[in-house]
Design an enzyme around this catalytic site. Structure first.
Site, PDB file in Angstrom:
ATOM      1  N   GLU A  94      45.637  38.074  35.507  1.00 51.47           N
ATOM      2  CA  GLU A  94      44.958  38.035  34.216  1.00 51.47           C
ATOM      3  C   GLU A  94      43.665  38.836  34.210  1.00 51.47           C
ATOM      4  OE1 GLU A  94      44.431  34.065  32.804  1.00 51.47           O
ATOM      5  OE2 GLU A  94      46.407  33.440  33.490  1.00 51.47           O
ATOM      6  N   CYS A 332      35.935  30.535  33.319  1.00 55.28           N
ATOM      7  CA  CYS A 332      35.825  30.590  34.774  1.00 55.28           C
ATOM      8  C   CYS A 332      36.628  29.477  35.434  1.00 55.28           C
ATOM      9  CB  CYS A 332      34.371  30.445  35.169  1.00 55.28           C
ATOM     10  SG  CYS A 332      33.425  31.881  34.738  1.00 55.28           S
TER      11      CYS A 332
END
Ligand code: SF4
Length: 339
Positions: A94, A332
């Site tokens: 990703e 994150c």
């Protein structure tokens, strides 16, 4: 599907060699690399200052650029866009594009999955599925519609960059070289848990900013969060950072995932200041994002306020990083290569 010698990921010397071995003048190498990395064309057919027969021959021999990568695009309401790539080798990984006004940042992956096993990280929970080549790293920039807007790159996606050192540093050369994407070194940040031999090499070469995952100043507690601490002690890392200081314009920072009730006490703030004394740095505090693969709590605003007040007291510079892309699974520690 067998991957052809896609030009993305080749440096200028390799492109020049490829031209020469095909019987052409190697001096076109500089032009071709600029068309690919600086002008960021989607097809070699867009090149208009090199004889067409040479372009056609390169495409016949090596395929066109971006010919064997597929991605899905997941836009979020906050302007961030998550990209899920599937390459011809069958790997999923990703990237996230984040739009913060003048700062247009792309967070790229360096591996499919990760073998570091950090306890709070979604990527760590899926295990390791292979290294990405320099081409597959650079392609994450070149393939997306926002490619010409991006002015910052962070290597903070899936993977531990120092576990794939050669391909990552080759990608950094392509991102920063004059014949490459020509981004400033200080506009790129590599984030690492800190593998000691990779760290030493990196500090000697200094190709971009460095961010080290700290998460706790106490070795025992850090080892519980980051198993890599067992072989790569934070104290040894700090010794290396003092031996090879990072000078301007490059910056050293420490990432600190804020886990509610775990690592935000007075003792933590004091120990951080003591551990990092003598270094020029700042701390990026990242409030933990909840996900299904780990059982931590998000910090309360009271915990965060108290912790940052203590850091101020000990003279530690900090910022709280706003997580972007939460709703699209791009914040994150959330990357899992999922649809
Ligand atoms: S935090 Fe980074 S190094 Fe740790 S498991 Fe996740 S991707 Fe790997």
């Amino acid at each position: 599907m067998q991957r052809s010698t896609n030009l993305i990921g080749l440096n200028i010397d390799e492109i020049t060699d490829l031209l020469i071995s095909a019987g052409f003048n190697g001096s076109y190498g500089n032009k071709i690399s600029r068309w690919i990395y600086r002008k960021q064309v989607k097809s070699l057919n867009e090149i208009n200052d090199i004889p067409k027969r040479i372009v056609n021959e390169i495409i016949a021999l090596n395929g066109d650029i971006l010919s064997d990568i597929a991605f899905k695009r997941f836009p979020g309401a906050d302007g961030s866009v998550r990209y899920l790539f599937t390459n011809a080798e069958g790997q999923n990984y990703e990237s996230i594009f984040m739009d913060n006004g003048k700062r247009k940042t792309l967070c790229v992956s360096t591996q499919a999955g990760c073998r570091m096993g950090c306890k709070f990280c979604m990527t760590g929970s899926i295990g390791f599925r292979g290294n990405l080549s320099a081409g597959r790293i650079v392609e994450q920039l070149l393939a997306i519609p926002e490619r010409k807007l991006v002015n910052r790159i962070v290597l903070m996606g899936m993977g531990e960059p120092f576990d794939n050192y050669d391909e990552v540093t080759k990608a950094l050369d392509i991102f920063t070289a004059d014949w490459g994407a020509a981004l400033g070194k200080s506009n790129i940040t590599l984030s690492t848990v800190g593998i000691l031999n990779g760290l030493e090499r990196f500090l000697k070469e200094l190709k971009c900013n460095l961010a080290i995952s700290l998460h706790s100043p106490f070795p025992d507690e850090r080892a519980q969060l980051l198993p890599s601490e067992h072989k790569n002690p934070i104290n040894d890392m700090v010794a290396l950072l003092k031996r090879y200081p990072i000078g301007k314009p490059l910056r050293l920072s420490f990432e600190y995932v804020a886990l509610g009730g775990v690592n935000l006490s007075h003792e933590h703030a004091k120990a951080i200041a003591e551990l990092l004394k003598g270094l020029k740095y700042h701390i990026n505090i990242i409030p933990w994002n909840e996900h299904s693969a780990a059982n931590y709590s998000q910090p309360t605003s009271e915990e965060l306020n108290n912790f940052t007040r203590l850091l101020n007291q000990y003279g530690v510079l900090w910022t709280i990083r706003q997580s972007k892309g939460n709703e699209v699974g791009a914040a994150c520690g959330q990357m899992a290569g999922k649809n």
